[in-house]
Design an enzyme around this catalytic site. Structure first.
Site, short mmCIF file in Angstrom:
data_model
loop_
_atom_site.label_atom_id
_atom_site.label_comp_id
_atom_site.label_asym_id
_atom_site.label_seq_id
_atom_site.Cartn_x
_atom_site.Cartn_y
_atom_site.Cartn_z
N ASN A 91 -18.10 8.32 2.18
CA ASN A 91 -19.01 9.32 2.00
C ASN A 91 -18.56 10.16 1.59
O ASN A 91 -19.83 11.10 1.44
CB ASN A 91 -20.17 9.01 2.65
CG ASN A 91 -21.43 10.54 2.86
OD1 ASN A 91 -22.13 9.80 1.79
ND2 ASN A 91 -21.86 11.34 3.60
N SER A 143 -22.03 7.66 -8.08
CA SER A 143 -23.19 8.66 -7.98
C SER A 143 -23.33 8.14 -9.71
O SER A 143 -22.72 7.38 -10.03
CB SER A 143 -22.88 10.03 -8.52
OG SER A 143 -23.65 11.05 -9.43
N TYR A 156 -16.48 16.29 -11.24
CA TYR A 156 -17.29 14.97 -10.30
C TYR A 156 -17.37 13.89 -10.53
O TYR A 156 -17.52 13.33 -10.29
CB TYR A 156 -18.86 15.71 -10.00
CG TYR A 156 -19.46 15.36 -9.12
CD1 TYR A 156 -19.46 15.69 -7.53
CD2 TYR A 156 -20.36 14.64 -9.35
CE1 TYR A 156 -20.21 14.91 -6.72
CE2 TYR A 156 -21.66 13.95 -8.63
CZ TYR A 156 -21.00 14.35 -7.08
OH TYR A 156 -21.89 13.23 -6.09
N ALA A 158 -16.02 11.91 -13.25
CA ALA A 158 -14.79 11.47 -13.10
C ALA A 158 -14.13 11.25 -12.17
O ALA A 158 -13.87 9.74 -11.52
CB ALA A 158 -13.41 12.52 -13.57
N SER A 159 -14.47 11.93 -10.79
CA SER A 159 -14.02 11.16 -9.59
C SER A 159 -15.20 9.74 -9.64
O SER A 159 -14.91 8.95 -8.49
CB SER A 159 -14.35 12.44 -8.32
OG SER A 159 -16.06 13.05 -8.34
N LYS A 160 -16.79 10.25 -9.86
CA LYS A 160 -17.11 8.94 -8.93
C LYS A 160 -17.16 7.63 -9.79
O LYS A 160 -17.13 6.66 -9.40
CB LYS A 160 -18.43 9.63 -9.26
CG LYS A 160 -18.71 10.64 -8.32
CD LYS A 160 -18.95 10.17 -6.82
CE LYS A 160 -19.20 11.20 -6.03
NZ LYS A 160 -19.27 10.70 -4.69
N ILE A 189 -30.42 13.43 -5.02
CA ILE A 189 -31.08 13.11 -3.35
C ILE A 189 -31.30 13.98 -3.14
O ILE A 189 -30.06 15.06 -2.88
CB ILE A 189 -29.77 12.11 -2.86
CG1 ILE A 189 -29.22 10.74 -3.39
CG2 ILE A 189 -30.59 11.60 -1.32
CD1 ILE A 189 -30.84 9.89 -3.74
P1 NAD Z 1 -23.59 16.70 1.58
O1 NAD Z 1 -23.14 18.15 1.18
O2 NAD Z 1 -25.04 17.27 2.47
O3 NAD Z 1 -22.44 16.21 2.52
C1 NAD Z 1 -21.69 15.48 2.41
C2 NAD Z 1 -20.42 15.87 3.72
O4 NAD Z 1 -19.35 15.54 3.84
C3 NAD Z 1 -20.55 16.99 4.90
O5 NAD Z 1 -21.10 16.90 6.06
C4 NAD Z 1 -19.74 17.88 3.96
O6 NAD Z 1 -18.89 18.78 5.99
C5 NAD Z 1 -18.38 16.54 4.17
N1 NAD Z 1 -16.82 17.04 3.93
C6 NAD Z 1 -16.67 17.52 2.49
N2 NAD Z 1 -15.01 17.79 2.59
C7 NAD Z 1 -14.97 16.69 3.17
C8 NAD Z 1 -13.52 16.34 3.60
N3 NAD Z 1 -12.51 16.51 2.46
N4 NAD Z 1 -13.50 15.62 4.42
C9 NAD Z 1 -14.09 14.92 5.48
N5 NAD Z 1 -15.43 15.16 4.91
C10 NAD Z 1 -15.77 15.94 4.55
O7 NAD Z 1 -23.78 16.09 1.21
P2 NAD Z 1 -24.67 14.78 0.67
O8 NAD Z 1 -25.70 14.51 -0.38
O9 NAD Z 1 -24.76 13.79 1.82
O10 NAD Z 1 -23.86 13.69 -0.17
C11 NAD Z 1 -22.87 12.34 0.52
C12 NAD Z 1 -21.77 12.02 -1.37
O11 NAD Z 1 -23.20 11.12 -1.58
C13 NAD Z 1 -21.16 12.64 -1.72
O12 NAD Z 1 -19.93 11.78 -1.41
C14 NAD Z 1 -21.88 13.18 -2.76
O13 NAD Z 1 -20.89 12.89 -4.18
C15 NAD Z 1 -22.63 11.60 -3.04
N6 NAD Z 1 -24.04 11.44 -3.62
C16 NAD Z 1 -25.07 12.38 -3.36
C17 NAD Z 1 -26.12 12.53 -4.40
C18 NAD Z 1 -27.02 13.66 -4.01
O14 NAD Z 1 -27.94 13.86 -4.65
N7 NAD Z 1 -26.76 14.31 -2.87
C19 NAD Z 1 -26.21 12.19 -5.31
C20 NAD Z 1 -25.10 11.18 -5.54
C21 NAD Z 1 -23.55 10.71 -5.05
#
Ligand code: NAD
Length: 248
Positions: A91, A143, A156, A158-160, A189
């Site tokens: 995640n 994503s 982003y 590309a990574s996803k 989200i």
């Molecule tokens: P967020 O920023 O609230 O939380 C991300 C967490 O990842 C944080 O606690 C951060 O400290 C941790 N993190 C960052 N780099 C790290 C590393 N190198 N090692 C370990 N932990 C690390 O983000 P979120 O919205 O909860 O997103 C969670 C996942 O869902 C992510 O992969 C994000 O790309 C994906 N996502 C989020 C959304 C959205 O709309 N919020 C949409 C699609 C996908």
């Protein structure tokens, strides 16, 4: 019987946001939880207390998921503490949004390394455990933009998208050993990640969503429970969109 009773789940980047919501749902369904994040801060410690309130074992680990060596060591530590790993949720993720013309090499490398290399690191370390157990479920947090693309998010997206190719390949490699690997593609989200978007960008996103609201971390967590549990025992190599219909 709870859906995840007796299982142990490792969730990366779970100190807040979607990861923390998944940790809560999993614990409420009876799973023991290993939370990893960059640092074990007050929020992570408070989360662990909350998880223990569900009567499960929970522990937080400081780990940079993008670091290969560190990941290997953390997974060994988790195995010492919990004795098994049944579910891995990849995640952890970051954004460094900007148009390609302005994107620096550092911004590209950081996003690819944290979002994609971390998935390789954790899956590789955990698959060794799951192969011995001959069971397991891996859930990768992709994503919608990994499928649709998005201006200002070429790194982003590309990574996803890379995570989706990885998910499908791993599903084919280790399905015969009883291990499933799926991805979730969340849309917009409401978490700290999206809170930094300007209000006009937020409004534009919401207008593109048929259900006319941003998703909650719990919306994603419910799907993550399905994919971790035996309810999805015939589901692998799939990408489940949790996006209010945005990507349809
Ligand atoms: P967020 O920023 O609230 O939380 C991300 C967490 O990842 C944080 O606690 C951060 O400290 C941790 N993190 C960052 N780099 C790290 C590393 N190198 N090692 C370990 N932990 C690390 O983000 P979120 O919205 O909860 O997103 C969670 C996942 O869902 C992510 O992969 C994000 O790309 C994906 N996502 C989020 C959304 C959205 O709309 N919020 C949409 C699609 C996908």
């Amino acid at each position: 019987m709870k859906l995840l009773e007796g299982k142990t789940a490792v969730i990366t980047g779970a100190a807040r946001g979607i990861g923390a919501a998944i940790a809560r749902k999993y614990a409420s369904e009876g799973a023991n939880i290993a939370v990893t994040d960059l640092v074990v801060n007050e929020a992570a410690e408070a989360l662990i207390k909350e998880l223990e309130g569900y009567g499960v074992k929970a522990k937080a680990y400081a780990s940079d998921a993008s670091n290969f060596q560190q990941t290997d060591e953390i997974v060994k530590e988790i195995m010492n503490d919990f004795g098994q790993i049944d579910v891995l949720v990849n995640n952890a993720g970051i954004t460094k949004d900007t148009l390609l013309m302005r994107m620096t090499e550092e911004q590209w490398d950081a996003v690819i390394t944290v979002n994609l290399k971390s998935v390789f690191n954790f899956t590789k370390a955990v698959q060794t455990v799951m192969l011995k157990q001959r069971s397991g479920s891996i859930v990768n947090m992709s994503s919608v933009v990994g499928v649709s693309g998005n201006a200002g998010q070429s790194n982003y997206s590309a990574s996803k998208a890379g995570m989706i190719g990885f998910t499908k390949s791993v599903a084919k490699e280790i399905g015969s050993r009883g291990i499933r690997c799926n991805a979730i593609a969340p849309g917009y989200i409401e978490t700290d990640m999206t809170a930094k978007l300007p209000e006009d960008v937020r409004k534009t996103w919401i207008q593109q969503i048929p259900l006319r609201r941003g998703g909650k971390p719990e919306d994603v967590a419910n799907t993550a429970v399905f994919l971790a549990s035996d309810l999805s025992s015939y589901v692998t190599g799939q990408v489940i969109h949790v996006c209010g219909g945005m990507n349809t």
